[in-house]
Design an enzyme around this catalytic site. Structure first.
Site, PDB file in Angstrom:
ATOM      1  N   LYS A  90       0.864  -1.189   0.000  1.00 53.64           N
ATOM      2  CA  LYS A  90       0.000   0.000   0.000  1.00 53.64           C
ATOM      3  C   LYS A  90       0.892   1.227   0.000  1.00 53.64           C
ATOM      4  O   LYS A  90       1.844   1.307   0.776  1.00 53.64           O
ATOM      5  CB  LYS A  90      -0.875   0.000   1.276  1.00 53.64           C
ATOM      6  CG  LYS A  90      -1.806   1.194   1.372  1.00 53.64           C
ATOM      7  CD  LYS A  90      -3.068   0.974   0.567  1.00 53.64           C
ATOM      8  CE  LYS A  90      -3.868   2.230   0.327  1.00 53.64           C
ATOM      9  NZ  LYS A  90      -3.465   2.976  -0.907  1.00 53.64           N
ATOM     10  N   GLN A 111       7.245   3.913   3.930  1.00 52.05           N
ATOM     11  CA  GLN A 111       5.840   3.510   3.938  1.00 52.05           C
ATOM     12  C   GLN A 111       5.623   2.231   4.757  1.00 52.05           C
ATOM     13  O   GLN A 111       4.588   2.068   5.410  1.00 52.05           O
ATOM     14  CB  GLN A 111       5.379   3.285   2.487  1.00 52.05           C
ATOM     15  CG  GLN A 111       3.878   3.327   2.287  1.00 52.05           C
ATOM     16  CD  GLN A 111       3.326   4.747   2.213  1.00 52.05           C
ATOM     17  OE1 GLN A 111       3.868   5.585   1.537  1.00 52.05           O
ATOM     18  NE2 GLN A 111       2.241   5.007   2.912  1.00 52.05           N
ATOM     19  N   LYS A 126       5.396   1.808  -3.102  1.00 51.94           N
ATOM     20  CA  LYS A 126       5.331   3.161  -3.685  1.00 51.94           C
ATOM     21  C   LYS A 126       5.577   3.032  -5.180  1.00 51.94           C
ATOM     22  O   LYS A 126       6.231   2.089  -5.615  1.00 51.94           O
ATOM     23  CB  LYS A 126       6.423   4.044  -3.074  1.00 51.94           C
ATOM     24  CG  LYS A 126       6.161   5.523  -3.205  1.00 51.94           C
ATOM     25  CD  LYS A 126       5.277   6.013  -2.073  1.00 51.94           C
ATOM     26  CE  LYS A 126       4.852   7.451  -2.224  1.00 51.94           C
ATOM     27  NZ  LYS A 126       4.183   7.939  -1.004  1.00 51.94           N
ATOM     28  N   GLY A 165      -2.655   8.345  -4.270  1.00 51.43           N
ATOM     29  CA  GLY A 165      -1.978   9.541  -4.773  1.00 51.43           C
ATOM     30  C   GLY A 165      -0.730   9.894  -3.983  1.00 51.43           C
ATOM     31  O   GLY A 165      -0.451   9.335  -2.923  1.00 51.43           O
ATOM     32  N   ASP A 166       0.034  10.812  -4.522  1.00 57.61           N
ATOM     33  CA  ASP A 166       1.177  11.449  -3.851  1.00 57.61           C
ATOM     34  C   ASP A 166       1.430  12.715  -4.680  1.00 57.61           C
ATOM     35  O   ASP A 166       0.502  13.197  -5.351  1.00 57.61           O
ATOM     36  CB  ASP A 166       2.397  10.503  -3.824  1.00 57.61           C
ATOM     37  CG  ASP A 166       3.499  10.981  -2.880  1.00 57.61           C
ATOM     38  OD1 ASP A 166       3.376  10.786  -1.663  1.00 57.61           O
ATOM     39  OD2 ASP A 166       4.493  11.581  -3.354  1.00 57.61           O
ATOM     40  N   THR A 209      -4.360  13.598   5.251  1.00 63.82           N
ATOM     41  CA  THR A 209      -2.931  13.749   5.571  1.00 63.82           C
ATOM     42  C   THR A 209      -2.698  15.064   6.316  1.00 63.82           C
ATOM     43  O   THR A 209      -2.012  15.108   7.347  1.00 63.82           O
ATOM     44  CB  THR A 209      -2.075  13.686   4.296  1.00 63.82           C
ATOM     45  OG1 THR A 209      -2.477  12.553   3.531  1.00 63.82           O
ATOM     46  CG2 THR A 209      -0.604  13.571   4.639  1.00 63.82           C
ATOM     47  N   ASN A 240      -2.030  19.197  -1.781  1.00 66.47           N
ATOM     48  CA  ASN A 240      -3.050  18.513  -0.971  1.00 66.47           C
ATOM     49  C   ASN A 240      -2.751  18.585   0.532  1.00 66.47           C
ATOM     50  O   ASN A 240      -3.599  18.988   1.332  1.00 66.47           O
ATOM     51  CB  ASN A 240      -3.165  17.051  -1.438  1.00 66.47           C
ATOM     52  CG  ASN A 240      -4.051  16.232  -0.530  1.00 66.47           C
ATOM     53  OD1 ASN A 240      -3.578  15.622   0.424  1.00 66.47           O
ATOM     54  ND2 ASN A 240      -5.344  16.259  -0.781  1.00 66.47           N
TER      55      ASN A 240
HETATM   56  P1  NDP Z   1       0.857  17.823  -4.271  1.00 61.57           P
HETATM   57  O1  NDP Z   1       1.325  17.435  -5.618  1.00 61.57           O
HETATM   58  O2  NDP Z   1      -0.578  18.051  -4.015  1.00 61.57           O
HETATM   59  O3  NDP Z   1       1.638  19.128  -3.782  1.00 61.57           O
HETATM   60  C1  NDP Z   1       3.015  19.143  -3.704  1.00 61.57           C
HETATM   61  C2  NDP Z   1       3.450  20.507  -3.222  1.00 61.57           C
HETATM   62  O4  NDP Z   1       4.841  20.477  -2.927  1.00 61.57           O
HETATM   63  C3  NDP Z   1       3.272  21.590  -4.269  1.00 61.57           C
HETATM   64  O5  NDP Z   1       3.046  22.806  -3.631  1.00 61.57           O
HETATM   65  C4  NDP Z   1       4.625  21.568  -4.979  1.00 61.57           C
HETATM   66  O6  NDP Z   1       4.958  22.762  -5.648  1.00 61.57           O
HETATM   67  C5  NDP Z   1       5.553  21.352  -3.819  1.00 61.57           C
HETATM   68  N1  NDP Z   1       6.761  20.704  -4.303  1.00 61.57           N
HETATM   69  C6  NDP Z   1       6.867  19.527  -4.953  1.00 61.57           C
HETATM   70  N2  NDP Z   1       8.127  19.274  -5.289  1.00 61.57           N
HETATM   71  C7  NDP Z   1       8.827  20.333  -4.839  1.00 61.57           C
HETATM   72  C8  NDP Z   1      10.202  20.657  -4.875  1.00 61.57           C
HETATM   73  N3  NDP Z   1      11.093  19.848  -5.458  1.00 61.57           N
HETATM   74  N4  NDP Z   1      10.587  21.823  -4.288  1.00 61.57           N
HETATM   75  C9  NDP Z   1       9.666  22.653  -3.709  1.00 61.57           C
HETATM   76  N5  NDP Z   1       8.349  22.391  -3.654  1.00 61.57           N
HETATM   77  C10 NDP Z   1       7.952  21.247  -4.201  1.00 61.57           C
HETATM   78  O7  NDP Z   1       1.446  16.697  -3.294  1.00 61.57           O
HETATM   79  P2  NDP Z   1       0.997  16.331  -1.798  1.00 61.57           P
HETATM   80  O8  NDP Z   1       0.555  17.544  -1.078  1.00 61.57           O
HETATM   81  O9  NDP Z   1       0.118  15.159  -1.875  1.00 61.57           O
HETATM   82  O10 NDP Z   1       2.395  15.819  -1.200  1.00 61.57           O
HETATM   83  C11 NDP Z   1       3.269  16.671  -0.471  1.00 61.57           C
HETATM   84  C12 NDP Z   1       4.178  15.817   0.402  1.00 61.57           C
HETATM   85  O11 NDP Z   1       3.377  15.048   1.314  1.00 61.57           O
HETATM   86  C13 NDP Z   1       5.035  14.802  -0.319  1.00 61.57           C
HETATM   87  O12 NDP Z   1       6.247  14.650   0.375  1.00 61.57           O
HETATM   88  C14 NDP Z   1       4.240  13.517  -0.202  1.00 61.57           C
HETATM   89  O13 NDP Z   1       5.050  12.378  -0.330  1.00 61.57           O
HETATM   90  C15 NDP Z   1       3.700  13.671   1.196  1.00 61.57           C
HETATM   91  N6  NDP Z   1       2.526  12.873   1.542  1.00 61.57           N
HETATM   92  C16 NDP Z   1       1.383  12.935   0.811  1.00 61.57           C
HETATM   93  C17 NDP Z   1       0.277  12.200   1.193  1.00 61.57           C
HETATM   94  C18 NDP Z   1      -1.011  12.282   0.480  1.00 61.57           C
HETATM   95  O14 NDP Z   1      -1.974  11.664   0.946  1.00 61.57           O
HETATM   96  N7  NDP Z   1      -1.142  13.038  -0.595  1.00 61.57           N
HETATM   97  C19 NDP Z   1       0.336  11.294   2.344  1.00 61.57           C
HETATM   98  C20 NDP Z   1       1.549  11.365   3.102  1.00 61.57           C
HETATM   99  C21 NDP Z   1       2.604  12.121   2.683  1.00 61.57           C
HETATM  100  P3  NDP Z   1       4.968  22.807  -7.254  1.00 61.57           P
HETATM  101  O15 NDP Z   1       3.538  22.904  -7.646  1.00 61.57           O
HETATM  102  O16 NDP Z   1       5.767  24.015  -7.591  1.00 61.57           O
HETATM  103  O17 NDP Z   1       5.616  21.533  -7.735  1.00 61.57           O
HETATM  104  O1  2IT Z   2       3.090   8.891   1.514  1.00 64.45           O
HETATM  105  C1  2IT Z   2       1.934   8.464   1.710  1.00 64.45           C
HETATM  106  O2  2IT Z   2       1.617   7.934   2.778  1.00 64.45           O
HETATM  107  C2  2IT Z   2       0.939   8.631   0.647  1.00 64.45           C
HETATM  108  N1  2IT Z   2       1.256   9.211  -0.377  1.00 64.45           N
HETATM  109  C3  2IT Z   2      -0.422   8.055   0.803  1.00 64.45           C
HETATM  110  C4  2IT Z   2      -0.436   6.585   0.482  1.00 64.45           C
HETATM  111  C5  2IT Z   2      -1.793   5.936   0.455  1.00 64.45           C
HETATM  112  O3  2IT Z   2      -1.811   4.755   0.071  1.00 64.45           O
HETATM  113  O4  2IT Z   2      -2.804   6.549   0.797  1.00 64.45           O
END
Ligand code: NDP
Ligand code: 2IT
Length: 447
Positions: A90, A111, A126, A165-166, A209, A240
């Site tokens: 997952k 993860q 992943k 998603g991520d 998250t 997100n």
């Molecule tokens: P999104 O794609 O929704 O948003 C990512 C954000 O981070 C954007 O604002 C993006 O800016 C910025 N970003 C991405 N890459 C870079 C970079 N290299 N330098 C600076 N800013 C950057 O992703 P999420 O919000 O889902 O994910 C954000 C983090 O949270 C990640 O580390 C992800 O692994 C983690 N995460 C996500 C989960 C989920 O359920 N979605 C669960 C647990 C962890 P820009 O638009 O300019 O790229």
């Molecule tokens: O990093 C993470 O935990 C996620 N991107 C969410 C993974 C998931 O299966 O909901």
């Protein structure tokens, strides 16, 4: 002890020398888990950690697709199936040009521990691609997702591996991926999470998250008789996780003053309120715009190009963008400015040196595998609802999410409390996550 950790890391580096992010994630776990293994006979001498750092399966494949002008493109797709000892693989899918095997292996490794902490039966995986969704039309994204799923479908399934998603993969992409899976396999199952509410998604999954990160920070603050009321909060990212962390922090009475993207950060000294957050959500999710555009509407705010927000004075910092976005110097600045709590919404946003600074200063510091686990936990709840063919209310899912974050916080205390009362949440999360997976691996034998 140091010699034992070094010997282990030498072996990891020999095999994975060209994968710096993966080595960084393993190092952090090794530093806390190896001393625990050595003290506990049932784990010692079984090479469990060595088995855990080798993915059970690593899939890499070609993704060819045609853009709107008829040009053919080739991207690389991946799925890393890291560990299935406690449940089906997952974990999310990331679409970003920086994606490679090192990034995905670090994420898959994290993860495994995170999913173990959630109390739900999920293994770790992943995947993703170096495809860049930025600037692509909806049709191009759809064609890419369909091509990606044409291969991925044979490796996943509701009892085998359940992606979500991520970065770069949100509701739109999950929709296209699910559509193609259903078409190929002729089955409507919970093979992906983060689905739309009318086709098997769970309430609160989009929020989970960010909300979970704030719930976890709230639990940490409570141990110091503190809360979010009136606190100045600095958040990075504007995707997100950042959006819903902001929403919850505002709801708890905090003053959120920054958000960012890869172009820079905005500083709004008056605070980002619900109306301004709605503007940002529309800007980022519907218009797919840049955070710099915020200051055109809210003219008293500042935009700082190509900078991260860690220099802004705050009580609480929530890094919610990406890995290694908060460096040792940033950690020192935050500490000098009186920051008392850092909870990672992103995966591994703090570098190893930055983490060491926080722990040395004994502030409240939560690693992502604990504080951002609410997302995957709610994915687990989506899987349960899909299996039962029912749908829980928003209130019910939110209550379960809160309980899970509280459970994770308790586990961190159980395994991370030092003799002087300081809670090392890194140690706590790593050991608590390890124990459950290790016990399952021991029970299942050498496979
Ligand atoms: P999104 O794609 O929704 O948003 C990512 C954000 O981070 C954007 O604002 C993006 O800016 C910025 N970003 C991405 N890459 C870079 C970079 N290299 N330098 C600076 N800013 C950057 O992703 P999420 O919000 O889902 O994910 C954000 C983090 O949270 C990640 O580390 C992800 O692994 C983690 N995460 C996500 C989960 C989920 O359920 N979605 C669960 C647990 C962890 P820009 O638009 O300019 O790229
Ligand atoms: O990093 C993470 O935990 C996620 N991107 C969410 C993974 C998931 O299966 O909901």
């Amino acid at each position: 002890m140091k010699a034992k950790i070094d010997t282990f890391m030498e072996e990891v580096k020999t095999r994975n020398g060209h994968e710096p992010e993966f080595i960084q994630a393993v190092q952090e776990v090794a530093e806390t888990v190896i001393p625990y293994i050595v003290k506990h006979k049932i784990y010692n001498g079984k090479n469990i950690l060595l088995r855990m750092v080798e993915p059970e399966r690593l899939i890499s494949f070609r993704v060819a697709w045609v853009d709107d002008s008829g040009v053919i493109h080739v991207n690389r797709g991946y799925r890393i199936q890291m560990n299935s000892a406690i449940g089906p693989y997952k974990g999310g899918l990331r679409f970003h040009p920086t994606v490679n095997a090192s990034i995905l292996k670090f994420l898959a490794f994290e993860q495994v521990f995170k999913n173990s902490l959630t109390t739900l039966p999920m293994g770790g995986g992943k995947g993703g691609s170096d495809f860049n969704p930025k600037g692509k039309s909806d049709d191009e994204v759809m064609r890419f997702c369909h091509s990606f799923m044409l291969e991925l479908n044979r490796h996943i399934g509701p009892n085998t591996d359940v992606p979500a998603g991520d970065i770069g993969v949100g509701a739109r992409e999950i929709g296209f991926l699910f559509g193609m899976y259903k078409k190929i396999r002729n089955e409507f199952t919970g093979v992906l999470t983060g689905k739309g509410l009318s086709w098997g998604g769970s309430k609160i999954r989009p929020e989970a998250t960010g909300y979970g990160t704030v719930y976890f920070a709230q639990s940490m603050l409570k141990t110091k008789n503190e809360n979010f009321e009136g606190k100045t909060v600095v958040i990075s990212g504007s995707g997100n996780v950042a959006q819903f962390a902001t929403e919850k922090a505002i709801a708890l009475g905090a003053n959120v003053v920054t958000l960012s993207d890869s172009g820079g950060y905005i500083y709004d000294k008056d605070g980002i309120d619900s109306e301004k957050l709605a503007f940002i959500m529309d800007l980022k999710n519907n218009k797919r715009g840049r955070i710099s555009e915020y200051v055109k509407t809210y003219t008293s705010a500042e935009f700082h190009a190509r900078k991260t927000p860690w220099g802004v004075k705050c009580d609480v910092a929530l890094p919610c963008a990406t890995q290694n976005e908060l460096h040792q110097e940033d950690a020192k600045t935050l500490l000098n400015n009186g920051c008392i709590c850092v909870a990672e919404g992103a995966n591994m946003p703090s570098t190893t040196d930055a983490v060491h600074e926080f722990i040395k200063a004994k502030i409240l510091f939560a690693p992502g595998k604990a504080s951002n686990a609410g997302g995957v936990a709610t994915s687990g709840l989506e899987m349960s609802q899909n299996s039962l063919r029912i749908s829980w209310t928003r209130k019910e899912v939110d209550a379960r999410l809160k309980d899970i974050m509280e459970d994770i916080h308790q586990s961190c205390i159980e395994y991370g409390k030092d003799d002087d009362g300081f809670v090392d949440y890194v140690k706590g999360a790593n050991i608590a996550g390890f124990v459950k997976v290790a016990d399952a691996m021991l029970a299942q034998g050498v496979v």
